[in-house]
Design a protein around this motif. Structure first.
Motif, mmCIF file in Angstrom:
data_model
loop_
_atom_site.group_PDB
_atom_site.id
_atom_site.type_symbol
_atom_site.label_atom_id
_atom_site.label_comp_id
_atom_site.label_asym_id
_atom_site.label_seq_id
_atom_site.Cartn_x
_atom_site.Cartn_y
_atom_site.Cartn_z
ATOM 1 N N PRO A 157 0.696 -1.140 0.362
ATOM 2 C CA PRO A 157 0.037 0.007 -0.174
ATOM 3 C C PRO A 157 1.276 1.703 0.020
ATOM 4 O O PRO A 157 0.041 2.368 -0.591
ATOM 5 N N GLU A 158 1.821 1.463 0.185
ATOM 6 C CA GLU A 158 2.796 2.268 0.574
ATOM 7 C C GLU A 158 3.882 2.415 -1.036
ATOM 8 O O GLU A 158 4.883 3.225 -1.440
ATOM 9 N N LEU A 159 3.124 1.579 -2.314
ATOM 10 C CA LEU A 159 4.162 1.617 -3.378
ATOM 11 C C LEU A 159 5.395 1.013 -3.533
ATOM 12 O O LEU A 159 5.995 1.683 -4.113
ATOM 13 N N VAL A 160 5.375 0.157 -2.412
ATOM 14 C CA VAL A 160 6.775 -0.557 -2.538
ATOM 15 C C VAL A 160 6.526 -1.728 -2.957
ATOM 16 O O VAL A 160 5.698 -2.413 -2.462
ATOM 17 N N TYR A 161 7.860 -2.243 -3.885
ATOM 18 C CA TYR A 161 7.902 -3.578 -4.436
ATOM 19 C C TYR A 161 8.124 -4.349 -3.739
ATOM 20 O O TYR A 161 9.035 -4.859 -2.847
ATOM 21 N N ALA A 211 17.549 -6.647 -7.119
ATOM 22 C CA ALA A 211 18.098 -5.794 -6.314
ATOM 23 C C ALA A 211 17.476 -4.458 -6.441
ATOM 24 O O ALA A 211 17.682 -3.305 -5.474
ATOM 25 N N GLN A 212 17.820 -4.266 -7.744
ATOM 26 C CA GLN A 212 17.393 -2.978 -8.196
ATOM 27 C C GLN A 212 15.903 -2.007 -7.879
ATOM 28 O O GLN A 212 15.809 -0.812 -7.839
ATOM 29 N N VAL A 213 14.634 -3.611 -8.008
ATOM 30 C CA VAL A 213 13.374 -3.112 -7.588
ATOM 31 C C VAL A 213 12.435 -3.716 -5.752
ATOM 32 O O VAL A 213 12.284 -2.843 -5.665
ATOM 33 N N ILE A 214 13.353 -5.134 -5.666
ATOM 34 C CA ILE A 214 12.782 -5.149 -4.946
ATOM 35 C C ILE A 214 13.022 -4.394 -3.409
ATOM 36 O O ILE A 214 13.879 -4.123 -3.023
ATOM 37 N N GLY A 215 11.821 -3.752 -2.283
ATOM 38 C CA GLY A 215 11.539 -3.506 -1.539
ATOM 39 C C GLY A 215 12.006 -1.385 -1.820
ATOM 40 O O GLY A 215 12.682 -0.834 -0.631
ATOM 41 N N PHE A 223 8.050 4.840 -8.097
ATOM 42 C CA PHE A 223 8.489 5.899 -8.220
ATOM 43 C C PHE A 223 9.998 6.550 -8.495
ATOM 44 O O PHE A 223 10.417 7.328 -8.580
ATOM 45 N N ASP A 224 10.395 5.917 -7.262
ATOM 46 C CA ASP A 224 12.189 6.121 -7.604
ATOM 47 C C ASP A 224 13.071 4.974 -8.557
ATOM 48 O O ASP A 224 13.618 5.582 -8.775
ATOM 49 N N VAL A 225 11.720 3.717 -8.627
ATOM 50 C CA VAL A 225 12.692 3.115 -9.526
ATOM 51 C C VAL A 225 12.621 3.876 -10.934
ATOM 52 O O VAL A 225 13.174 3.604 -11.600
#
Length: 408
Positions: A24-28, A44-48, A52-54
């Motif tokens: 719900p916080e829009l984190v992968y 590693a570049q995505v999860i956690g 919209f930073d990614v």
């Protein structure tokens, strides 16, 4: 023979399309291999990481709107608990191989909620259809014609997105007008006479799912009052207008009727003359402090709860009729009487407080019972806040909620 256990993690990775799971916080929370390959990112570049930073918007393109539109879609899913399909979007994706360079991509996203047993969104399934090659048509024998056709498709998709945006803006304006109208028609919070009462109204988070619920308190002759709540079928401005008519009619009927059943009979006859008022639910209770009795009647509404001073909860469910105007012929409504002790608390509410999708109503009533028992002895104002905190999702409900509490 037992059914084989399904490895859902393997199923997720084998899905033929690009799929990611967002909190719900829009984190992968997770992403399948096809998503990572198409997005040009490693796990590693995505999860956690925040979505919209990614994938930020291209800072060099003031007209870039892909991530803004995606953010709006995800917020709609969180607010409504409903699936949201987006029009074709153009994204500028930053190259991981060439920092500072942006690649033009065309994605068609669908965002769907995963709900818990209370109807709260706990995950969002973010599915993406990659159509960049189709749009660009690079290397095709008829590339120029294909590019023209697909550019037109993209233009039409953008136009559709703009139409949807305008519709949502219109719905938002209607919501604001309807809420203002309802606020003007509902009685102001506060005690009635020397009796302590608390009222709450919480609108739904959706742009249209508001304004069908009401509450009312009416002073009667002697040490008596009538309290009522109701719920109009439908939403928006029309529901707000109907709500105002029915609330006023029931308030007037309570002043002259012999009891709540007769008041609801009058309201039911009146509802038949009001377009859109059919199948409205309502419950009315006359409180008599001289005799320490509650006389009540319900037209298809959820039963009031009587919280006793010792902490037990009794539901007033012995006088329930179908919703207003639902019977083909008019017949007298049922009425029942229950006793109360000084210090007991009466709680009336609408279905937004206890009903949840894919859940039996008894489960919601059990939650209400638990909350009332846990907070028994609490002042009506504090009790109202505690009940809403216990039963409504922090992100808001998908149906509006009216709550009326009075210390007996």
């Amino acid at each position: 023979m037992t059914d084989p256990e399904i490895d859902y993690a393997a199923v997720f990775q084998a899905l033929p399309g690009m799929v990611a799971l967002l909190t719900p916080e829009l984190v992968y929370a997770d992403a399948n291999e096809k998503y990572l390959r198409a997005a040009g990112r490693t796990r590693a570049q995505v999860i956690g990481r925040y979505l919209f930073d990614v994938f930020p918007d291209n800072p060099n393109d003031p007209g870039a709107s892909g991530t803004r539109n995606l953010h709006a879609s995800l917020q709609r899913v969180l607010a409504t608990g409903e699936r949201d399909a987006m029009a074709l979007q153009r994204y500028d994706v930053q190259s991981t191989q060439r920092p500072g360079e942006w690649e033009e991509r065309y994605w068609s996203p669908v965002n769907a909620p995963v709900l818990d047993h209370e109807g709260k969104v706990v995950l969002i399934v973010h599915r993406v259809e990659e159509v960049t090659e189709l749009i660009a048509a690079r290397g095709s024998p008829d590339g120029s014609r294909t590019r023209v056709l697909e550019a037109e498709l993209y233009t039409r998709a953008r136009e559709l997105q703009e139409v949807n945006d305008r519709l949502r803006q219109a719905h938002t304006r209607e919501r604001k007008i309807a809420l203002t109208l309802q606020d003007a028609m509902l009685p102001a919070p506060g005690n009635i006479g020397h009796h302590r009462a608390a009222v709450r109204y919480r609108p739904a988070v959706g742009s249209l799912n508001v304004c069908g619920d009401w509450y009312d308190l009416v002073a009667l002759a002697g040490d008596r009052i009538a309290v009522a709540v109701g719920d109009v079928v439908g939403h928006g401005l029309q529901a707000a207008g109907i709500m105002g008519l029915l609330r006023s009619a029931l308030s007037a009927a309570c002043l002259v009727a012999e009891g709540p059943a007769q008041a609801l009979e009058v309201l039911g006859l009146y509802a038949r003359t009001v377009h859109g008022a059919e199948n409205t639910t309502a419950v009315a209770t006359y409180i008599d402090w001289d005799t320490h009795t509650l006389t009540y009647s319900s037209a298809g509404h959820l039963p009031p709860a009587l919280l006793h001073t010792h902490g037990g909860v009794e539901y007033l469910d012995q006088a329930t009729d179908p919703p207003l105007g639902a019977r083909p012929e008019h017949v007298p409504g049922p009425q029942a009487v229950a006793g109360f002790s000084e210090g007991d608390t009466l709680v009336l509410y609408t279905d937004g407080l206890v009903e949840r999708r894919h859940e039996d109503i008894d489960t919601g009533l059990a939650r209400l019972t638990h909350s009332l028992t846990r907070h028994h002895g609490t002042d009506p104002e504090a009790l109202a806040d505690a009940i809403l905190l216990d039963l409504l999702s922090p992100g808001g409900a998908t149906d509006d909620t009216a709550l009326l509490i009075i210390r007996l």
